[in-house]
Design a protein around this motif. Structure first.
Motif, PDB file in Angstrom:
ATOM      1  N   LEU A 156       0.831  -1.214   0.000  1.00 14.54           N
ATOM      2  CA  LEU A 156       0.000   0.000   0.000  1.00 14.54           C
ATOM      3  C   LEU A 156       0.867   1.266   0.000  1.00 14.54           C
ATOM      4  N   GLU A 157       1.944   1.227   0.779  1.00  9.76           N
ATOM      5  CA  GLU A 157       2.838   2.395   0.827  1.00  9.76           C
ATOM      6  C   GLU A 157       3.530   2.618  -0.520  1.00  9.76           C
ATOM      7  N   ALA A 158       3.932   1.471  -1.143  1.00 10.51           N
ATOM      8  CA  ALA A 158       4.577   1.602  -2.456  1.00 10.51           C
ATOM      9  C   ALA A 158       3.622   2.180  -3.482  1.00 10.51           C
ATOM     10  N   ARG A 159       2.374   1.727  -3.421  1.00 12.07           N
ATOM     11  CA  ARG A 159       1.372   2.278  -4.342  1.00 12.07           C
ATOM     12  C   ARG A 159       1.174   3.784  -4.097  1.00 12.07           C
ATOM     13  N   ARG A 160       1.135   4.168  -2.844  1.00  8.85           N
ATOM     14  CA  ARG A 160       0.946   5.589  -2.533  1.00  8.85           C
ATOM     15  C   ARG A 160       2.101   6.433  -3.059  1.00  8.85           C
ATOM     16  N   LYS A 161       3.332   5.935  -2.840  1.00  2.87           N
ATOM     17  CA  LYS A 161       4.495   6.683  -3.313  1.00  2.87           C
ATOM     18  C   LYS A 161       4.522   6.781  -4.838  1.00  2.87           C
ATOM     19  N   THR A 162       4.123   5.665  -5.464  1.00  5.20           N
ATOM     20  CA  THR A 162       4.092   5.693  -6.926  1.00  5.20           C
ATOM     21  C   THR A 162       3.081   6.714  -7.435  1.00  5.20           C
ATOM     22  N   TYR A 163       1.936   6.745  -6.788  1.00  5.66           N
ATOM     23  CA  TYR A 163       0.918   7.711  -7.191  1.00  5.66           C
ATOM     24  C   TYR A 163       1.406   9.134  -6.969  1.00  5.66           C
ATOM     25  N   VAL A 164       2.042   9.329  -5.811  1.00  6.96           N
ATOM     26  CA  VAL A 164       2.544  10.679  -5.513  1.00  6.96           C
ATOM     27  C   VAL A 164       3.623  11.086  -6.510  1.00  6.96           C
ATOM     28  N   ALA A 165       4.525  10.137  -6.853  1.00  9.07           N
ATOM     29  CA  ALA A 165       5.587  10.457  -7.810  1.00  9.07           C
ATOM     30  C   ALA A 165       5.010  10.829  -9.165  1.00  9.07           C
ATOM     31  N   ASN A 166       4.028  10.001  -9.611  1.00  9.46           N
ATOM     32  CA  ASN A 166       3.408  10.317 -10.897  1.00  9.46           C
ATOM     33  C   ASN A 166       2.712  11.683 -10.859  1.00  9.46           C
ATOM     34  N   GLN A 251      -2.735  20.181   7.426  1.00  9.80           N
ATOM     35  CA  GLN A 251      -1.915  19.479   6.451  1.00  9.80           C
ATOM     36  C   GLN A 251      -0.522  20.108   6.392  1.00  9.80           C
ATOM     37  N   PRO A 252       0.342  19.811   7.329  1.00 16.74           N
ATOM     38  CA  PRO A 252       1.704  20.361   7.290  1.00 16.74           C
ATOM     39  C   PRO A 252       2.483  19.796   6.102  1.00 16.74           C
ATOM     40  N   PHE A 253       3.457  20.559   5.653  1.00 14.27           N
ATOM     41  CA  PHE A 253       4.273  20.141   4.523  1.00 14.27           C
ATOM     42  C   PHE A 253       5.240  19.037   4.940  1.00 14.27           C
ATOM     43  N   LEU A 254       5.304  17.965   4.131  1.00 14.57           N
ATOM     44  CA  LEU A 254       6.234  16.866   4.363  1.00 14.57           C
ATOM     45  C   LEU A 254       7.583  17.176   3.744  1.00 14.57           C
ATOM     46  N   ARG A 255       8.582  16.406   4.133  1.00 10.68           N
ATOM     47  CA  ARG A 255       9.938  16.635   3.629  1.00 10.68           C
ATOM     48  C   ARG A 255       9.994  16.501   2.107  1.00 10.68           C
ATOM     49  N   GLU A 256       9.371  15.478   1.566  1.00 14.76           N
ATOM     50  CA  GLU A 256       9.394  15.287   0.121  1.00 14.76           C
ATOM     51  C   GLU A 256       8.661  16.405  -0.606  1.00 14.76           C
ATOM     52  N   GLU A 257       7.646  16.966   0.045  1.00 14.95           N
ATOM     53  CA  GLU A 257       6.919  18.088  -0.559  1.00 14.95           C
ATOM     54  C   GLU A 257       7.773  19.353  -0.573  1.00 14.95           C
ATOM     55  N   THR A 258       8.499  19.589   0.507  1.00  8.58           N
ATOM     56  CA  THR A 258       9.361  20.781   0.553  1.00  8.58           C
ATOM     57  C   THR A 258      10.489  20.676  -0.467  1.00  8.58           C
ATOM     58  N   ASP A 259      11.043  19.463  -0.659  1.00  9.90           N
ATOM     59  CA  ASP A 259      12.072  19.306  -1.698  1.00  9.90           C
ATOM     60  C   ASP A 259      11.504  19.611  -3.078  1.00  9.90           C
ATOM     61  N   PHE A 260      10.294  19.141  -3.308  1.00 18.31           N
ATOM     62  CA  PHE A 260       9.645  19.423  -4.588  1.00 18.31           C
ATOM     63  C   PHE A 260       9.404  20.914  -4.763  1.00 18.31           C
ATOM     64  N   LEU A 261       8.964  21.589  -3.709  1.00 22.52           N
ATOM     65  CA  LEU A 261       8.691  23.026  -3.794  1.00 22.52           C
ATOM     66  C   LEU A 261       9.969  23.840  -3.974  1.00 22.52           C
ATOM     67  N   LEU A 262      11.089  23.336  -3.432  1.00 21.02           N
ATOM     68  CA  LEU A 262      12.367  24.029  -3.660  1.00 21.02           C
ATOM     69  C   LEU A 262      12.764  23.989  -5.134  1.00 21.02           C
ATOM     70  N   ARG A 263      12.475  22.875  -5.808  1.00 19.55           N
ATOM     71  CA  ARG A 263      12.757  22.794  -7.241  1.00 19.55           C
ATOM     72  C   ARG A 263      11.857  23.767  -8.020  1.00 19.55           C
ATOM     73  N   ILE A 264      10.612  23.857  -7.579  1.00 20.52           N
ATOM     74  CA  ILE A 264       9.718  24.841  -8.208  1.00 20.52           C
ATOM     75  C   ILE A 264      10.272  26.255  -8.034  1.00 20.52           C
ATOM     76  N   ALA A 265      10.807  26.544  -6.836  1.00 21.71           N
ATOM     77  CA  ALA A 265      11.361  27.879  -6.566  1.00 21.71           C
ATOM     78  C   ALA A 265      12.564  28.164  -7.472  1.00 21.71           C
ATOM     79  N   GLU A 266      13.395  27.148  -7.753  1.00 21.06           N
ATOM     80  CA  GLU A 266      14.533  27.342  -8.656  1.00 21.06           C
ATOM     81  C   GLU A 266      14.052  27.741 -10.055  1.00 21.06           C
ATOM     82  N   ALA A 267      13.002  27.048 -10.522  1.00 24.65           N
ATOM     83  CA  ALA A 267      12.456  27.395 -11.839  1.00 24.65           C
ATOM     84  C   ALA A 267      11.862  28.798 -11.838  1.00 24.65           C
ATOM     85  N   VAL A 268      11.198  29.177 -10.761  1.00 27.58           N
ATOM     86  CA  VAL A 268      10.628  30.526 -10.657  1.00 27.58           C
ATOM     87  C   VAL A 268      11.738  31.574 -10.655  1.00 27.58           C
ATOM     88  N   SER A 269      12.864  31.280  -9.987  1.00 31.13           N
ATOM     89  CA  SER A 269      13.992  32.221  -9.968  1.00 31.13           C
ATOM     90  C   SER A 269      14.500  32.479 -11.379  1.00 31.13           C
TER      91      SER A 269
END
Length: 609
Positions: A156-166, A251-269
């Motif tokens: 179930l966890e693997a399925r969740r991560k796969t969905y989140v990655a996609n 809904q606090p931000f998770l570590r994987e979400e913050t890493d993703f948002l940092l990449r978004i910030a690089e593109a915005v820069s």
């Protein structure tokens, strides 16, 4: 055969406009079809006539097989019908149509095709990655079926991560598109929120520049209904602000979400840096245009064929044309109404231009503008009208010459004054010795009157050439001022056949001032009318010049009115008029020019009583 190293292939065009991107262009490609088919191209451009051939169909299929992301540009011709174009669209995956007769937009279309090809490659890579993940999950699922109860939670966890990655990959793609399609910061905020909200459940998104982001960071420590994450924005290693994401506190931000948002910030820069450079470029362009139009003299950019490339507002105003009307025309046609280049014209050098029709003189400052080696040479020409300057220089030289003549005349008058005094004395002695009945008595009286007349003329000349401020300010009669000025110009008016009429009041016109200064002012005004009448007499057959000078005693002022029939002819004595105007102004008077009453030209000035 030329080396084929580019990702863009253009077939069947004999010539191309200059481009900043590298392309492979083969006007005659069919003998090289086999070698071309082994290449990997992202963009294929060809005219309609080439696309309908069987060889092109075979080549396009081979290139498509080697690179499924291949984008095609159809170079249409004016005689292509809609039915012909539809057949091509059904046969090939055409991404753009470009007009073969206007290839200036071809480079832009190729850039769009390259971007589309790159996006298609990224999509295939994403699909491949998803497919690979799905295959791994399928194998894992087959293995986990034997240990269902032990590995259920892991599956179930693997399925969740796969969905989140996609979902993240999809969100990243949409976010990148949103960022680079935005033309402003506000639009970028809206597009990013729209792209990220489905997967990250964001409540709001803001782009804050320093120091506003620091104030926000201090305020967010207080009680807030949102959970906040700030991603820094950089420009050339310097922090310029923050990308702020807000979400419900549940809904606090998770570590994987913050890493993703940092990449978004690089593109915005990167996008903000691009927008800043574009805005700076537009600002510089506007400033240059404003500065260009602020030049008061006509300025133009021309090529070697004297064709106008760009002009400023002063040039368009003088030519009486709009910018669109002037562009492409010859500079000598629109500015000077000539059919051939100006004789004195020297492109790239400074020269003086004498325009015979308008009797104007221009100093032209021409400078070659540095351009790319393959581009057409351009020159910037500034046309400075020096007609009035040259006219004033000539007047100053003439005034200096007249001043020198005045000095010489003063010396001559001094030399003549003494002998005339002796002659007058001897004539008077002779008159005393003669009786009135004597036959020579009348001749002696005529001689005395002639000598007195000569002495009076010389004294007036001496008074005019004397420093105007040398005599003391005193109470005087303005009638005497006019009579003195009339005596100075009387000889000139008689020699040129100018009728001079003077109307003076019978009672004295008392005024306190310098006799020489006031006489000079009246004389200068009379001389201006005389010059205009002489010019009109020389150009008009049968013309009878006349001047009338009136002095009127009003309640609060003395009014001088000067009329002459020189209407249609201008005087060149502007320097003397300026001197007269300054003298009248110094005494609190007013001078008016230009009033006209056919056939007379009227000049009025007043002096306070």
């Amino acid at each position: 055969m030329p080396a084929l190293n580019s990702s863009v292939l253009i077939l069947g065009l004999p010539s191309l406009p200059a481009m900043q991107i590298g392309v492979d262009s083969l006007p005659s490609w069919k003998p090289l079809a086999e070698k071309i088919s082994r290449g990997a191209y992202d963009v294929l451009c060809a005219p309609f006539d080439e696309m309908v051939t069987p060889q092109f169909e075979h080549l396009a299929q081979q290139l498509k097989d080697r690179n499924p992301s291949l984008q095609m540009v159809l170079l249409s011709q004016p005689n292509n019908s809609i039915e012909d174009l539809q057949k091509i669209f059904r046969k090939y995956p055409i991404f753009r149509i470009s007009n073969i007769s206007a290839l200036t937009t071809l480079e832009r279309d190729i850039v769009h095709c390259l971007e589309e090809a790159q996006m298609a490659k990224q999509e295939r890579e994403l699909e491949s990655l998803v497919q690979e993940q799905n295959e791994k999950l399928t194998l894992l699922y087959q293995d986990l079926e034997e240990r269902v109860e032990k590995r259920q939670n892991f599956l179930l966890e693997a399925r969740r991560k796969t969905y989140v990655a996609n979902a993240r990959w999809e969100s990243l793609k949409e976010a990148m598109i949103a960022i680079y399609q935005s033309a402003s910061t506000g639009e970028m905020e809206q597009n990013l929120l729209r792209a990220l909200e489905p997967t990250l459940h964001l409540s709001s998104l803001r782009i804050l520049f320093a120091p506003q982001d620091q104030f926000f960071s201090q305020q967010k420590r207080q009680a807030s209904p949102y959970f906040v994450f700030q991603a820094p924005l950089f420009r050339s290693q310097d922090r310029v602000g923050s990308l702020v994401f807000l979400r419900e506190t549940s809904q606090p931000f998770l570590r994987e979400e913050t890493d993703f948002l940092l990449r978004i910030a690089e593109a915005v820069s990167l996008a903000l840096d691009r927008q800043g450079k574009l805005e700076q470029s537009e600002t510089l362009k506007e400033q240059w245009q404003v500065t260009f139009n602020a030049v008061s003299d006509p300025v133009s950019l021309i090529n070697q064929k004297y064709e106008l490339v760009q002009t400023n507002s002063a040039f368009l105003k003088k030519a009486g044309l709009s910018s669109d009307q002037a562009t492409g025309q010859k500079c000598y046609q629109v500015l000077f109404q000539r059919e051939s280049p100006c004789p004195q014209c020297q492109l790239g050098k400074n020269f003086r231009l004498d325009v015979g029709k308008s009797k104007s003189i221009y100093d032209v400052y021409s400078q070659q503008v540095p351009v790319e080696p393959l581009q057409t040479t351009v020159f910037v020409n500034l046309y400075h009208d020096v007609t009035e300057q040259i006219r004033m220089e000539r007047k100053i030289l003439e005034s200096a010459r007249l001043a020198e003549i005045g000095t010489i005349g003063s010396s001559i008058a001094h030399e003549l004054n003494n002998p005339l005094g002796g002659i007058l004395s001897f004539v008077q002695l002779i008159k005393m010795d003669l009786k009135k009945e004597d036959a020579l008595y009348e001749d002696i009286l005529a001689m005395e009157e002639g000598v007195r007349r000569c002495k009076e003329i010389i004294e007036n000349l001496l008074g005019f050439t004397r420093d105007p401020m040398a005599d003391q300010e005193k109470d005087l009669d303005l009638r005497e001022v006019i009579e003195r000025a009339i005596k100075i110009v009387e000889l000139q008016t008689k020699s040129r056949g100018i009728e001079l009429k003077v109307i003076l009041p019978s009672e004295p016109c008392s005024f306190r001032g310098h006799l020489n200064l006031l006489s000079q002012a009246v004389r200068n005004l009379l001389q201006s009318s005389i010059d205009a009448l002489i010019a009109k007499t020389d150009n008009t057959k049968g013309f009878h010049p006349s001047i009338e000078l009136r002095l009127e005693n009003k309640n609060q002022e003395y009014l001088f009115t000067l009329l002459d029939n020189s209407l249609g002819s201008e005087s060149t004595s502007t320097l003397s008029l300026s001197v007269a105007g300054q003298i009248i102004h110094d005494y609190g008077g007013q001078l008016e020019f230009g009033a006209q009453s056919k056939p007379f030209k009227i000049t009025k000035f007043s002096l306070p009583r």
